[in-house]
Scaffold this active site. Structure first.
Site, short mmCIF file in Angstrom:
data_model
loop_
_atom_site.label_atom_id
_atom_site.label_comp_id
_atom_site.label_asym_id
_atom_site.label_seq_id
_atom_site.Cartn_x
_atom_site.Cartn_y
_atom_site.Cartn_z
N GLU A 109 10.61 -3.93 -14.37
CA GLU A 109 10.09 -5.29 -14.31
C GLU A 109 8.77 -5.23 -13.55
OE1 GLU A 109 11.43 -7.50 -16.09
OE2 GLU A 109 13.34 -6.49 -16.47
N ASP A 119 14.26 0.96 -17.59
CA ASP A 119 13.52 -0.28 -17.81
C ASP A 119 12.86 -0.66 -16.49
OD1 ASP A 119 12.95 -2.69 -19.58
OD2 ASP A 119 13.84 -3.68 -17.84
N ASP A 122 19.09 -4.35 -18.10
CA ASP A 122 18.45 -4.00 -19.37
C ASP A 122 18.59 -2.52 -19.67
OD1 ASP A 122 17.79 -6.63 -19.61
OD2 ASP A 122 15.63 -6.38 -19.43
N HIS A 153 16.35 -9.34 -18.49
CA HIS A 153 15.12 -9.26 -17.71
C HIS A 153 15.37 -8.87 -16.26
CE1 HIS A 153 12.69 -10.56 -21.04
NE2 HIS A 153 13.36 -11.69 -21.16
#
Length: 457
Positions: free
Chosen positions: A93, A91, A234, A229
């Site tokens: 960000e 994942d 995640d 998040h």
């Protein structure tokens, strides 16, 4: 000609009257006018009877609607890999949604081998610019966290090496893979792995859920998700979800990604959950008008959830006698440009349409300084329009300037804003009212006004 016009039959959206539009079109000396109410054909009878037979104005019957890509969702480019093999679940960000204008600020990944987590990769990445306040609030990642941690040029090669030849797994994985592929391409790397999407798997295996966000799916499967998040957390939760799904798939006799690909199908229940993309359709003959009625009926009867929408495959099957337009700012092509997709990807999507719709830049002025689009000036909006025109030229499609008309006269936007305010208020706090968006000048422009709006071309 005006090819995108909404009457008051566009529920809680258009406020113009059919007779008023027809009078204006005749006064402007227009050759033709299309009616494209959203998911509605209710204005057609009134328009037919209100049009004087000797007016010389051609009335085009059409509609706006939304389609969803109902292709395979669970796995992309499978090569027969075993579900008991090696996978990298990851994942990221980012500072926003645009691959061109936003940066990766964190990558979190775990490596799974034979159903067991064997390795981890977790690093902050310095975006070399301030993180927007909205992203800090969402992720709790601050400028101090990423400062001096090394930029994407340092960490992307290490992440690509960590992945090796393994399939990658993510929740809404195409977003994350798109960012990695974009920035890897800037460094000369080709990042094109097999992709498994736990969002698509949740559509396939958890049909009773109507919200398939990561936290909802984790709760349904009993997977712990802490500090949502944050990329590393995640990724850990997505790994747990993926392993649970692997167990379910094996119980169904599915043991490799090729078998998963064959078993994956998007049914009507899944289409209802998917995000719809705006498009236009114009009837060129009686068959087209009949197909338009069929499509609108199917959208309301078989695929309605919050709003009417269509699977793309059905639209393609019933497009005979219709011209399909690429839609407004909520359409596929505008969305791809705003998110920074490559020209090759944009051209591939554009080939589906019969004509490419471009909007007066003034209609999109509300996007300036928006947290989600990163548009800084009218020049940026003009550049988007130029890029769509270039795309239309490359794929041999006409670029059509449309007014996206919702009312008759300049200044009438105040009445539409009142309607939209009450519409959004009735939906609850989850739907925020964007006052700037609903002050856009979506009035019926003359040819001279349209030419002036696009003079920068």
């Amino acid at each position: 000609a005006e090819l995108n016009l909404h009457t008051k039959m566009s529920d809680m959206d258009g406020i113009g009257a059919v007779k008023g539009y027809l009078k204006l079109a005749q006064a402007f000396g227009a050759d033709s006018m299309a009616i494209t109410d959203t998911n509605s054909a209710q204005a057609f009878p009134e328009a037919f009877h209100a049009l004087p037979k000797d007016s010389g104005l051609k009335l085009i019957y059409g509609a706006e609607s939304f389609f969803c890509d109902d292709g395979k969702k669970a796995v992309y480019d499978p090569k027969g890999q075993s579900l008991s093999g090696t996978f990298v679940v990851f994942d990221i960000e980012t500072t926003g949604f645009s691959m061109e204008k936003c940066r990766i600020i964190e990558i979190g990944a775990v490596k799974i081998e034979n159903g067991i987590i064997t390795d981890r990769f977790s690093h902050f990445i310095d975006p070399e610019s301030p993180i927007p306040p909205r992203i800090i609030e969402l992720t709790s990642i601050t400028d101090d966290d990423v400062k001096g941690q090394g930029n994407y040029q340092k960490w992307l090669p290490e992440f690509i090496d960590f992945c090796g030849d393994a399939p990658v797994v993510g929740h809404n994985a195409l977003f994350d893979v798109g960012f990695i592929r974009h920035y890897a391409g800037l460094l000369g790397y080709d990042f094109s792995p097999t992709v498994v999407d736990t969002l698509g798997l949740s559509y396939m295996l958890l049909k009773h859920l109507f919200r398939n966000r990561l936290d909802t799916v984790a709760k349904e499967l009993g997977v712990i998700l802490s500090s949502h998040h944050r990329a590393v957390n995640d990724a850990e939760a997505t790994a747990g979800i993926f392993l649970r799904f692997c167990d379910i798939l094996k119980e169904r006799g599915i043991r490799d990604l090729d078998a998963l690909y064959e078993a994956d199908e998007t049914d009507a229940l899944t289409v209802k959950k998917l995000h719809g993309l705006n498009f236009s359709m114009l009837a060129t003959c009686d068959l087209g008008r009949t197909n338009l009625y069929r499509l609108l009926s199917e959208a309301h009867l078989d695929y309605f959830h919050n709003n009417a929408k269509l699977p793309k495959s059905l639209l393609n099957d019933l497009r005979h006698g219709l011209l399909i337009g690429s839609g407004d700012v909520d359409g596929e092509l505008y969305d791809m440009v705003l998110r920074g997709f490559s020209d090759e990807e944009l051209d591939e999507a554009a080939r589906f349409y019969d004509y490419i719709e471009i909007l007066p830049p003034e209609n999109l002025a509300y996007l300036i300084d928006s947290d989600e689009t990163y548009i800084a000036s009218m020049k940026d909006i003009c550049d988007i329009t130029k890029r769509l025109c270039d795309c239309a030229e490359r794929v041999g499609k006409p670029a059509c300037a449309v007014g996206d008309v919702h009312f008759e006269n300049k200044g009438d936007e105040v009445y539409r804003k009142i309607i939209k305010y009450f519409e959004y208020s009735s939906k609850g706090r989850r739907y925020s009212f964007d006052e700037k968006r609903f002050t856009a000048p979506l009035y019926f422009r003359t040819t001279a006004e349209m030419l002036e709006a696009f003079s920068f071309l």
